[in-house]
Scaffold this active site. Structure first.
Site, PDB file in Angstrom:
ATOM      1  CG  ASN A 109      31.370   8.423  11.225  1.00  0.00           C
ATOM      2  OD1 ASN A 109      31.703   9.586  11.112  1.00  0.00           O
ATOM      3  ND2 ASN A 109      32.229   7.426  11.124  1.00  0.00           N
TER       4      ASN A 109
ATOM      5  CG  HIS B 277      32.013  12.433   6.001  1.00  0.00           C
ATOM      6  ND1 HIS B 277      33.282  12.597   5.480  1.00  0.00           N
ATOM      7  CD2 HIS B 277      31.849  11.097   6.165  1.00  0.00           C
ATOM      8  CE1 HIS B 277      33.842  11.408   5.300  1.00  0.00           C
ATOM      9  NE2 HIS B 277      32.989  10.483   5.710  1.00  0.00           N
TER      10      HIS B 277
ATOM     11  CG  HIS C  88      38.425   7.363  11.818  1.00  0.00           C
ATOM     12  ND1 HIS C  88      38.515   6.706  10.623  1.00  0.00           N
ATOM     13  CD2 HIS C  88      39.613   7.146  12.440  1.00  0.00           C
ATOM     14  CE1 HIS C  88      39.696   6.115  10.520  1.00  0.00           C
ATOM     15  NE2 HIS C  88      40.380   6.382  11.614  1.00  0.00           N
TER      16      HIS C  88
ATOM     17  NE  ARG D 291      41.701   8.893   7.744  1.00  0.00           N
ATOM     18  CZ  ARG D 291      41.389   7.761   7.115  1.00  0.00           C
ATOM     19  NH1 ARG D 291      40.157   7.303   7.156  1.00  0.00           N
ATOM     20  NH2 ARG D 291      42.294   7.092   6.444  1.00  0.00           N
TER      21      ARG D 291
ATOM     22  NE  ARG E  94      41.978  11.835   5.287  1.00  0.00           N
ATOM     23  CZ  ARG E  94      41.986  10.644   4.677  1.00  0.00           C
ATOM     24  NH1 ARG E  94      40.910  10.192   4.103  1.00  0.00           N
ATOM     25  NH2 ARG E  94      43.076   9.930   4.624  1.00  0.00           N
TER      26      ARG E  94
ATOM     27  CD  GLU F 213      34.898   4.683  12.794  1.00  0.00           C
ATOM     28  OE1 GLU F 213      35.633   5.219  11.938  1.00  0.00           O
ATOM     29  OE2 GLU F 213      33.749   4.333  12.555  1.00  0.00           O
TER      30      GLU F 213
ATOM     31  CB  THR G 127      37.981   2.662   6.946  1.00  0.00           C
ATOM     32  OG1 THR G 127      38.035   3.814   7.770  1.00  0.00           O
ATOM     33  CG2 THR G 127      38.723   1.527   7.598  1.00  0.00           C
TER      34      THR G 127
ATOM     35  CD  GLU H  98      31.456  -0.644  12.846  1.00  0.00           C
ATOM     36  OE1 GLU H  98      31.575  -0.175  13.989  1.00  0.00           O
ATOM     37  OE2 GLU H  98      31.312   0.049  11.835  1.00  0.00           O
TER      38      GLU H  98
ATOM     39  CG  HIS I 120      32.620   1.504   5.216  1.00  0.00           C
ATOM     40  ND1 HIS I 120      32.605   1.800   3.886  1.00  0.00           N
ATOM     41  CD2 HIS I 120      33.624   2.242   5.753  1.00  0.00           C
ATOM     42  CE1 HIS I 120      33.579   2.668   3.619  1.00  0.00           C
ATOM     43  NE2 HIS I 120      34.201   2.962   4.745  1.00  0.00           N
TER      44      HIS I 120
ATOM     45  CG  HIS J 129      29.791   9.647   2.745  1.00  0.00           C
ATOM     46  ND1 HIS J 129      29.045   9.494   1.595  1.00  0.00           N
ATOM     47  CD2 HIS J 129      30.681  10.635   2.495  1.00  0.00           C
ATOM     48  CE1 HIS J 129      29.478  10.351   0.686  1.00  0.00           C
ATOM     49  NE2 HIS J 129      30.472  11.051   1.205  1.00  0.00           N
TER      50      HIS J 129
HETATM   51  N1  PXP Z   1      32.281   1.992  10.699  1.00  0.00           N
HETATM   52  C1  PXP Z   1      33.607   2.184  10.547  1.00  0.00           C
HETATM   53  C2  PXP Z   1      34.539   1.348  11.339  1.00  0.00           C
HETATM   54  C3  PXP Z   1      34.101   3.179   9.672  1.00  0.00           C
HETATM   55  O1  PXP Z   1      35.424   3.363   9.535  1.00  0.00           O
HETATM   56  C4  PXP Z   1      33.172   3.985   8.993  1.00  0.00           C
HETATM   57  C5  PXP Z   1      33.673   5.078   8.103  1.00  0.00           C
HETATM   58  O2  PXP Z   1      34.395   5.994   8.838  1.00  0.00           O
HETATM   59  C6  PXP Z   1      31.807   3.769   9.204  1.00  0.00           C
HETATM   60  C7  PXP Z   1      31.388   2.749  10.042  1.00  0.00           C
HETATM   61  C8  PXP Z   1      30.765   4.601   8.542  1.00  0.00           C
HETATM   62  O3  PXP Z   1      30.814   4.418   7.158  1.00  0.00           O
HETATM   63  P1  PXP Z   1      29.979   5.392   6.237  1.00  0.00           P
HETATM   64  O4  PXP Z   1      30.528   6.774   6.460  1.00  0.00           O
HETATM   65  O5  PXP Z   1      30.226   4.869   4.871  1.00  0.00           O
HETATM   66  O6  PXP Z   1      28.545   5.288   6.671  1.00  0.00           O
END
Ligand code: PXP
Length: 243
Positions: free
Chosen positions: A10, A13, A46, A48, A52, A73, A104, A154, A193, A216
């Site tokens: 992801n 960030h 994502h 949003r 952001r 996402e 989220t 997920e 997550h 993240h």
């Molecule tokens: N999966 C989903 C559905 C999410 O919303 C997120 C955060 O955007 C992640 C995975 C990744 O989470 P993290 O950034 O904490 O690794």
């Protein structure tokens, strides 16, 4: 056991840091190229409502240029549905979204939102997009995903990531049970997550889980060791846990 546990990176960030100054640097597209070189299996973004993280232009660039599968996402809104149908990413993961949240928080109430989600799942599926529902690891939500004919769920690992000791062991069992229940019903379980080098192992070891989406921590760790090394280390820990 699923032979290869996929790692979806992801890159939201990278965009968050760029957006802090409003310019073009760091460019999320450059991060995608690093993910490709480091052996990531997919890109998760994502888009949003408040933009952001990534922006519409980032999605255009991604869709036009990467060969990696893209997991978009998205909130369950008409605006996001239209964007997904226009871009046709490999997958769309429907997530709950609140403007005031920092990230989220909690899974989608797939059971409570059945009537809102059903036409959306159908339209995405008819467009050839693999629908995933980001849900809490519990049987009621898996049942809802079955009713909705979602091919993927997920499982939200946020609670697992943020607790310790006996509580974490309980949460891990909930995730393992939910993954097994999903798989028995023909649904491919993913998870994500809050996953880090230190907590990814037990989740990666759950045999039914086919994909982890991690953001993240990988981007944060990249500040210290670089994005390529961060992804490779996560991959190594996932592989070690998988045996
Ligand atoms: N999966 C989903 C559905 C999410 O919303 C997120 C955060 O955007 C992640 C995975 C990744 O989470 P993290 O950034 O904490 O690794």
């Amino acid at each position: 056991m699923t032979p290869h546990l996929r790692l979806g990176v992801n890159i939201d960030h990278v965009a968050t840091i760029r957006n802090a100054r409003g310019g073009d640097h760091p460019d999320p597209w450059r991060a995608v190229q690093v993910v490709e070189a480091a052996g990531g299996d997919g890109i998760t973004v994502h888009l949003r409502e408040d933009r952001r993280h990534i922006r519409d232009g980032d999605l255009d660039t991604l869709m036009a240029n990467t060969t990696l599968p893209i997991n978009l996402e998205m909130a369950a809104t008409e605006e996001m549905l239209a964007i997904a149908l226009r871009h046709k990413p490999h997958a769309a993961c429907i997530v709950p979204e609140k403007r005031e949240e920092r990230t989220t928080e909690g899974g989608l109430d797939a059971a409570g939102l059945h009537n809102q989600l059903a036409p959306m799942v159908t339209r995405l599926t008819d467009a050839g997009i693999r629908v995933s529902l980001f849900i809490e690891p519990d049987a009621r939500q898996i049942d809802a995903a079955i009713q909705l004919r979602a091919p993927v769920v997920e499982l939200h690992t946020g609670r697992y990531a943020h607790c310790e000791g006996e509580e974490r062991a309980t949460e891990l069992r909930r995730i393992a049970d939910a993954a097994a229940l999903a798989a028995r019903n023909g649904i491919e379980p993913h998870a994500g997550h809050g996953l880090t080098f230190d907590n990814v192992g037990p989740i990666a070891a759950i045999p039914q889980i086919a994909e982890l989406n991690i953001g993240h921590f990988l981007i944060g760790e990249a500040i210290f060791i670089g994005l390529d090394a961060s992804i490779r280390e996560m991959r190594a820990r996932m592989d070690a846990a998988r045996g």
